[in-house]
Design a protein around this motif. Structure first.
Motif, short mmCIF file in Angstrom:
data_model
loop_
_atom_site.label_atom_id
_atom_site.label_comp_id
_atom_site.label_asym_id
_atom_site.label_seq_id
_atom_site.Cartn_x
_atom_site.Cartn_y
_atom_site.Cartn_z
N ILE A 334 3.26 -3.78 25.27
CA ILE A 334 2.55 -4.70 24.38
C ILE A 334 1.61 -3.89 23.48
O ILE A 334 0.95 -2.95 23.95
N VAL A 335 1.56 -4.24 22.19
CA VAL A 335 0.60 -3.63 21.27
C VAL A 335 -0.68 -4.47 21.31
O VAL A 335 -0.69 -5.65 20.94
N GLY A 336 -1.78 -3.85 21.77
CA GLY A 336 -3.05 -4.56 21.90
C GLY A 336 -4.01 -4.26 20.77
O GLY A 336 -3.61 -3.90 19.66
N ASP A 337 -5.28 -4.38 21.09
CA ASP A 337 -6.33 -4.11 20.11
C ASP A 337 -6.27 -2.64 19.67
O ASP A 337 -5.94 -1.74 20.47
N GLU A 338 -6.59 -2.42 18.39
CA GLU A 338 -6.62 -1.09 17.81
C GLU A 338 -5.27 -0.39 17.92
O GLU A 338 -5.18 0.84 17.99
N ASN A 339 -4.21 -1.19 17.98
CA ASN A 339 -2.82 -0.67 17.99
C ASN A 339 -2.57 0.27 19.18
O ASN A 339 -1.87 1.28 19.06
N ARG A 340 -3.15 -0.09 20.31
CA ARG A 340 -2.96 0.71 21.52
C ARG A 340 -1.86 0.09 22.39
O ARG A 340 -1.71 -1.13 22.46
N LEU A 341 -1.10 0.96 23.05
CA LEU A 341 -0.01 0.52 23.92
C LEU A 341 -0.55 0.09 25.28
O LEU A 341 -1.35 0.79 25.89
N HIS A 342 -0.05 -1.09 25.75
CA HIS A 342 -0.39 -1.57 27.10
C HIS A 342 0.91 -1.85 27.85
O HIS A 342 1.79 -2.55 27.34
#
Length: 391
Positions: A334-342
């Motif tokens: 999943i792409v979360g806040d600030e385009n970080r990978l989760h």
């Protein structure tokens, strides 16, 4: 003059070297500029929670619902034969297939009726004799309580005459029934699968002469994994229940032909070869003339190999995820806040050919990564790009 010509090229070369040296010395050294790291470019899609109807797919071969052998119940020569009595011929219920010469059976009726008339005469004569004998006994033995001998009053003779009359009545019915059986009719709407008949051919009673199959319904036996049965309604014997609907497809010549069917039952065993259950899909009116087109492919014929899509239960509040977006241990990216990978674990309730249905672990509006990455790690910076519509 010659010396000047020789010196001129050398002079040009020296001047060019000098100019090059001056230009190199006079240029400014560029200042180093550090480019920001934006992460790898990935394709993402926005998730939507919805309700989905489960579709269970399988394949099977079409076969006739009813198939019987036509066997004459009386013997004789074939005197009449329908022109449609050939392989592939179509009959409606009650239409004549063939007829056997009936002269002998007409004579048998006449003979049995004659015997019946004789037996009725014998019965009437014995009834009269019995009445006379009883009257004489009562006259000669008036006031006596002794019962007459049955032979004296013709009781055995009456029983024998009545039995003979009943037997002759049965013979007449049997003769009439045999006459009816000389004409053989279609037992239901059917087509001829095979036949061994000809005008003048002598037929023996009890010997099959043709095979017909019903045209009102066909069946498709569909093997399915056992866990797929949980999504389907399969009627069981003695339990009133409607089966799941089915869509039957045939692909041929670049076209797709459709028929509607329904699950009517399951075979009462598991196939020992592949450990799969087998359900039976029934299609009504497979040869219907209401379908558009005159191609033979508009008819669902026995022997066709078809795809069957069974409509199962509806699952609410699920998210459809492409199979390629599911990774080891049932995780998705999943792409979360600030385009970080989760990296997210999900609960998968069903796996289909191109998608999986997720019950929990994801929410509507989240963006899932569709691109495969090497060395993906939690918190990894990404450069997301929305999937184009229609992909």
């Amino acid at each position: 003059m010659k010396m000047k010509r020789a010196i001129l090229p050398v002079l040009v070369i020296v001047i060019a070297i000098g100019l090059t040296f001056v230009l190199v010395k006079s240029r400014k050294v560029p200042k180093p500029h550090e480019m920001p790291h934006l992460g790898p470019l990935v394709e993402v899609a926005e998730l939507v929670k919805t309700s989905r109807q489960v579709v269970v797919s399988g394949t099977g071969t079409v076969q006739a619902r009813y198939e019987v052998s036509i066997t004459p119940q009386v013997k004789g020569r074939v005197s009449e034969l329908s022109p449609q009595m050939v392989a592939g011929g179509i009959f409606r219920k009650g239409e004549l297939l063939f007829a056997i010469e009936d002269v002998d059976y007409q004579l048998a009726i006449d003979l049995s009726r004659s015997n019946l008339a004789q037996s009725e005469y014998d019965l009437l004569r014995n009834e009269n004799l019995a009445e006379v004998a009883r009257n004489e006994w009562q006259t000669l033995n008036s006031g006596s309580d002794v019962e007459p001998n049955p032979l004296v009053v013709y009781e055995p003779q009456l029983k024998s005459a009545r039995a003979q009359r009943n037997a002759m009545q049965a013979n007449v019915k049997q003769a009439e029934l045999n006459l009816q059986r000389t004409r053989v009719f279609a037992p239901f709407n059917c087509y001829v699968r095979s036949e061994q008949l000809g005008i003048g051919q002598f037929l023996n009673a009890g010997s099959p002469v043709a095979t017909v199959a019903g045209t009102d319904q066909v069946e498709i036996v569909v093997p399915l994994p056992l866990d797929e049965l949980t999504w389907l309604q399969v009627p069981r014997n003695g339990v009133p229940q409607e089966g799941s609907l089915a869509k039957v497809e045939l692909q041929s010549g670049g076209q797709i032909f459709h028929w509607q069917g329904v699950i009517t039952r399951a075979l009462g065993e598991i196939d020992p070869r592949n450990r799969m259950a087998r359900v039976v899909v029934t299609v009504a009116e497979p040869l219907s003339s209401d379908r558009k087109g005159t191609s033979l492919l508009n008819e669902l014929l026995p022997g066709m190999f078809v795809e069957v899509h069974l409509q199962g239960e509806e699952i609410s509040d699920v998210i459809a995820v492409p199979r390629g977006a599911v990774h080891d241990n049932e995780t998705v990216w999943i792409v979360g806040d600030e385009n970080r990978l989760h990296i997210r674990e999900v609960d998968i309730v069903r796996r289909e050919r191109d998608e999986v249905l997720v019950q929990s672990g994801l929410d509507s509006g989240e963006k899932i990564v569709l691109t495969s990455l090497t060395g993906a790690a939690e918190g990894m910076l990404l450069r997301p790009q929305m999937q184009e519509a229609g992909e």
